[in-house]
Design an enzyme around this catalytic site. Structure first.
Site, mmCIF file in Angstrom:
data_model
loop_
_atom_site.group_PDB
_atom_site.id
_atom_site.type_symbol
_atom_site.label_atom_id
_atom_site.label_comp_id
_atom_site.label_asym_id
_atom_site.label_seq_id
_atom_site.Cartn_x
_atom_site.Cartn_y
_atom_site.Cartn_z
ATOM 1 N N ASP A 1 54.460 -7.331 -13.387
ATOM 2 C CA ASP A 1 53.127 -6.840 -13.744
ATOM 3 C C ASP A 1 52.593 -6.026 -12.572
ATOM 4 O OD1 ASP A 1 50.453 -6.492 -14.290
ATOM 5 O OD2 ASP A 1 50.069 -8.584 -14.836
ATOM 6 N N ARG B 1 45.827 -14.056 -5.240
ATOM 7 C CA ARG B 1 44.943 -14.042 -4.068
ATOM 8 C C ARG B 1 43.892 -15.147 -4.124
ATOM 9 N NH1 ARG B 1 43.522 -8.874 -6.883
ATOM 10 N NH2 ARG B 1 41.493 -9.171 -7.854
ATOM 11 N N ASP B 2 43.001 -15.138 -3.132
ATOM 12 C CA ASP B 2 41.799 -15.973 -3.063
ATOM 13 C C ASP B 2 42.104 -17.471 -2.914
ATOM 14 O OD1 ASP B 2 40.741 -13.479 -3.589
ATOM 15 O OD2 ASP B 2 40.018 -13.973 -5.607
ATOM 16 N N GLN C 1 41.828 -11.475 -15.578
ATOM 17 C CA GLN C 1 41.496 -11.863 -14.198
ATOM 18 C C GLN C 1 40.631 -13.110 -14.155
ATOM 19 O OE1 GLN C 1 39.631 -8.656 -12.014
ATOM 20 N NE2 GLN C 1 41.586 -8.189 -11.044
ATOM 21 N N THR C 2 41.103 -14.127 -13.452
ATOM 22 C CA THR C 2 40.282 -15.297 -13.124
ATOM 23 C C THR C 2 40.326 -15.412 -11.602
ATOM 24 O OG1 THR C 2 42.216 -16.649 -13.668
ATOM 25 C CG2 THR C 2 40.449 -16.560 -15.298
ATOM 26 N N GLU C 3 39.268 -14.884 -10.941
ATOM 27 C CA GLU C 3 39.264 -14.711 -9.490
ATOM 28 C C GLU C 3 38.537 -15.858 -8.782
ATOM 29 O OE1 GLU C 3 39.301 -10.186 -8.733
ATOM 30 O OE2 GLU C 3 37.395 -10.581 -9.714
ATOM 31 N N TRP D 1 30.146 -8.506 0.443
ATOM 32 C CA TRP D 1 30.371 -8.952 -0.943
ATOM 33 C C TRP D 1 30.907 -10.380 -0.923
ATOM 34 C CZ3 TRP D 1 33.094 -5.192 1.530
ATOM 35 C CH2 TRP D 1 34.481 -5.135 1.419
ATOM 36 N N ASP D 2 32.120 -10.692 -1.376
ATOM 37 C CA ASP D 2 32.546 -12.093 -1.535
ATOM 38 C C ASP D 2 32.183 -12.931 -0.301
ATOM 39 O OD1 ASP D 2 33.809 -10.848 -3.673
ATOM 40 O OD2 ASP D 2 35.703 -11.888 -3.394
ATOM 41 N N SER E 1 39.616 -12.190 -0.016
ATOM 42 C CA SER E 1 38.893 -13.466 -0.031
ATOM 43 C C SER E 1 39.720 -14.720 0.245
ATOM 44 C CB SER E 1 38.212 -13.638 -1.385
ATOM 45 O OG SER E 1 37.150 -12.758 -1.456
HETATM 46 C C1 FRU Z 1 36.397 -10.767 -6.139
HETATM 47 C C2 FRU Z 1 37.566 -10.079 -5.507
HETATM 48 C C3 FRU Z 1 38.593 -11.056 -5.015
HETATM 49 C C4 FRU Z 1 39.281 -10.278 -3.922
HETATM 50 C C5 FRU Z 1 38.145 -9.472 -3.351
HETATM 51 C C6 FRU Z 1 38.509 -8.100 -2.917
HETATM 52 O O1 FRU Z 1 35.214 -10.049 -6.010
HETATM 53 O O2 FRU Z 1 38.136 -9.141 -6.402
HETATM 54 O O3 FRU Z 1 39.484 -11.482 -6.011
HETATM 55 O O4 FRU Z 1 39.870 -11.128 -2.972
HETATM 56 O O5 FRU Z 1 37.150 -9.380 -4.349
HETATM 57 O O6 FRU Z 1 37.370 -7.394 -2.565
#
Ligand code: FRU
Length: 436
Positions: free
Chosen positions: A198, A204-205, A291-293, A51-52, A130
């Site tokens: 919260d 993260r990320d 969420q702003t990832e 995924w990511d 990530s």
């Molecule tokens: C985005 C996310 C990131 C996180 C990761 C976990 O898809 O939610 O924010 O680090 O995937 O799987």
């Protein structure tokens, strides 16, 4: 102290993604919508869920090849561990580690999975989530890998880093090192919500870059507005330019996403990324989205483009939008003020016919966008979200290209599955002369 005043400082004021901006989001606009993916999509490696994904790059953001190899990093989970099933895919976060792939051509069909990057046991917490992988400046082969170190019990999420070397020959790419992991910074409860405020906090990320304006190194990251969950007052600042008589929608106050930023204080030339100054968020989505990832940045034509991924399910109140990548642009450098791209913030969303087909879009400096396939509805299926008929992805989607044109963006090209492009080569000849 309410959350809004705590996000202001002498350095900059957080920009807002308002309820009025989000009202302008339109699903299925051809300029901001991913193409519907073929149900018979190819899979890069069917032993792992992928995924990511992020490409090997330099500190300025350019994707680089290493000795002629394209290299990508991704969150992966072994399908043998999760089960090669719908349930297995949805449990992947609890098995997640950073893997890598390499390819001579950058063609999607050509990627080879290379295995784990961080030495087993070096990450002291449960999972690796990530981040980004950056060639150390003035080095031949040093890679600084930034990632999120996530713990199950007690629940923790800590941006962290680890360093190693990349090696390559005619047959492939491999790594050494990545055996010591160090925390970068934690949610402080002042600039960014912590778990006490919260229980669903996001922190993260890490995305590391050198800012062209002041030459300093910064980290962007996913955070939340500080303050007790749900305890925010949504006022005219959060509403934005709404039509008269628009009232604050119920539940809007549960949206408290923030695009975070911190400035490096320690010496990067010594590989020390342990000391950071936490700064107020660049953009907050109070009242709009929780969420702003994976925030990341592209500098182009003197403008600063800030991108972030978000979910349909994390919009709050009456706001709604597709899973996809959203963005903001500043004419004044990294600290803004920022305006939502395309008026709404939506840059590329999933089509309503396949609302969860892709996620985790990453925009490179040339406008190429990578994402992974999540769940793809069977053509003609009555319910696109029916797990009995949708196909699980766990592999890369077709790469698309967007044009960044001031405050607007346009989808202009669709490329092959997992196709990548590089804007630079490594080692550069001068760096190779000084190789470490
Ligand atoms: C985005 C996310 C990131 C996180 C990761 C976990 O898809 O939610 O924010 O680090 O995937 O799987």
């Amino acid at each position: 102290m309410n959350a809004v005043s705590s996000t202001q400082s002498a350095t900059h004021t957080s920009s807002r993604w308002t309820i009025a901006d989000a009202m302008k989001i339109h699903t299925d606009d051809p300029t901001t919508t991913m193409p519907v993916i073929d149900y018979a999509f190819p899979v890069i490696d069917s032993d792992v869920w992928q995924w990511d994904t992020w490409l090997l790059r330099d500190i300025h953001g350019k994707t680089v090849t290493f000795k002629g190899w394209y290299v990508m990093f991704a969150l992966v989970a072994d399908r043998s561990a999760t089960g090669d099933t719908v349930e297995g895919w949805h449990s992947r976060n609890n098995y997640s580690y950073i893997g890598y792939y390499y390819s001579r051509t950058g063609n999607g069909a050509d990627w080879k999975f290379g295995g784990r990057v961080i030495k087993e046991g070096a990450n002291s917490r449960s999972w690796e989530w990530s981040g980004c992988a950056v060639m150390r400046e003035n080095s031949g082969s040093t890679v600084d890998l930034f990632y999120t170190s996530v713990n199950d019990t007690p629940s923790e999420s800590v941006p962290s880093y680890t360093t190693g070397r990349i090696l390559a020959d005619a047959n492939g790419v491999w790594f050494e090192g990545f055996d010591v992991c160090t925390d970068m910074f934690q949610a402080d409860g002042v600039n960014y919500a912590n778990i006490v405020e919260d229980q669903y906090w996001d922190f993260r990320d890490p995305h590391i870059f050198r800012n062209p304006d002041d030459n300093q190194i910064y980290a962007l990251f996913e955070g939340n507005v500080p303050g007790m969950r749900g305890d925010f007052t949504i006022g005219s600042d959060e509403m934005g330019l709404v039509p008269p008589a628009t009232t604050v929608p119920a539940g809007a106050q549960y949206g408290a996403a923030a695009i975070g930023i911190a400035r490096l204080k320690s010496d990067s030339t010594k590989g020390d990324f342990s000391q950071w100054e936490m700064l107020p968020a660049l953009v907050t989505a109070l009242g709009v989205n929780d969420q702003t990832e994976r925030p990341h940045v592209v500098f182009q034509d003197g403008l600063t483009y800030l991108f972030t991924i978000s979910h349909h399910s994390t919009f709050t109140g009456n706001s709604t939008g597709p899973d996809g990548v959203y963005g903001f642009v500043s004419r004044n450098g990294i600290f803004g003020p920022y305006t939502p791209l395309n008026g709404s913030g939506l840059v590329l969303g999933n089509p309503s016919a396949a609302p969860y087909e892709t996620y985790s879009h990453f925009v490179d400096p040339a406008g190429y966008v990578q994402s992974f396939i999540d769940t793809l509805p069977q053509p003609g299926s009555a319910d696109p979200q029916d797990p009995a008929t949708y196909r699980i992805g766990g592999t890369l989607a077709p790469t698309v290209k967007i044009v960044l044109d001031g405050e607007r963006t346009f989808l202009t090209e669709v490329h092959a599955y997992g196709q990548v492009y590089a804007q630079g080569v490594w080692p550069t000849s001068s760096a190779w002369d000084k190789r470490s």
